[in-house]
Design a protein around this motif. Sequence first.
Motif, PDB file in Angstrom:
ATOM      1  N   GLY A  46       0.813  -1.213   0.000  1.00 47.66           N
ATOM      2  CA  GLY A  46       0.000   0.000   0.000  1.00 47.66           C
ATOM      3  C   GLY A  46       0.841   1.255   0.000  1.00 47.66           C
ATOM      4  O   GLY A  46       2.042   1.229  -0.256  1.00 47.66           O
ATOM      5  N   GLU A  47       0.192   2.364   0.293  1.00 48.95           N
ATOM      6  CA  GLU A  47       0.858   3.659   0.248  1.00 48.95           C
ATOM      7  C   GLU A  47       1.719   3.896   1.482  1.00 48.95           C
ATOM      8  O   GLU A  47       1.551   3.246   2.510  1.00 48.95           O
ATOM      9  N   ILE A  48       2.617   4.859   1.355  1.00 49.25           N
ATOM     10  CA  ILE A  48       3.460   5.272   2.486  1.00 49.25           C
ATOM     11  C   ILE A  48       2.910   6.599   3.010  1.00 49.25           C
ATOM     12  O   ILE A  48       2.755   7.557   2.265  1.00 49.25           O
ATOM     13  N   PHE A  49       2.613   6.616   4.299  1.00 50.21           N
ATOM     14  CA  PHE A  49       2.051   7.787   4.978  1.00 50.21           C
ATOM     15  C   PHE A  49       3.090   8.355   5.928  1.00 50.21           C
ATOM     16  O   PHE A  49       3.770   7.622   6.637  1.00 50.21           O
ATOM     17  N   LEU A  50       3.198   9.684   5.955  1.00 49.70           N
ATOM     18  CA  LEU A  50       4.070  10.383   6.894  1.00 49.70           C
ATOM     19  C   LEU A  50       3.277  11.485   7.564  1.00 49.70           C
ATOM     20  O   LEU A  50       2.651  12.304   6.890  1.00 49.70           O
ATOM     21  N   GLY A  51       3.283  11.505   8.880  1.00 47.32           N
ATOM     22  CA  GLY A  51       2.664  12.572   9.654  1.00 47.32           C
ATOM     23  C   GLY A  51       3.709  13.208  10.553  1.00 47.32           C
ATOM     24  O   GLY A  51       4.476  12.495  11.200  1.00 47.32           O
ATOM     25  N   ILE A  52       3.763  14.522  10.576  1.00 45.52           N
ATOM     26  CA  ILE A  52       4.746  15.253  11.387  1.00 45.52           C
ATOM     27  C   ILE A  52       4.028  16.371  12.133  1.00 45.52           C
ATOM     28  O   ILE A  52       3.224  17.090  11.551  1.00 45.52           O
TER      29      ILE A  52
END
Length: 99
Positions: A46-52
């Motif tokens: 699946g997709e790669i998610f980044l939260g900062i």
Amino acid sequence: MRENVLRNEVFAKRLRPGERPMPRCFLIENSGSGAALYSARAKGEGEIFLGIDLSTGYFCVEGSERLWDECLALRGLDEEDLQNPFLVAQYVAAAGLKG
């Protein structure tokens, strides 16, 4: 993301009085420099998610161990982080440091 910061005592303490979390979230595209992150993992994940959170430095990554390691190495550790042996070990591994 906002609740992750507010409900985590370690990161909530990093907010100055009256300051609120400032989360930013991204889906990493499987093209350009993002393609290397996708090629380093198993197919079909699946997709790669980044939260900062820009206020505290808290981050979360889904779908890429390599990106998580890069974020930790870039963020570094503060004095409180250095009191957590597990986090220090993760940082040493992520940053490629040798003892």
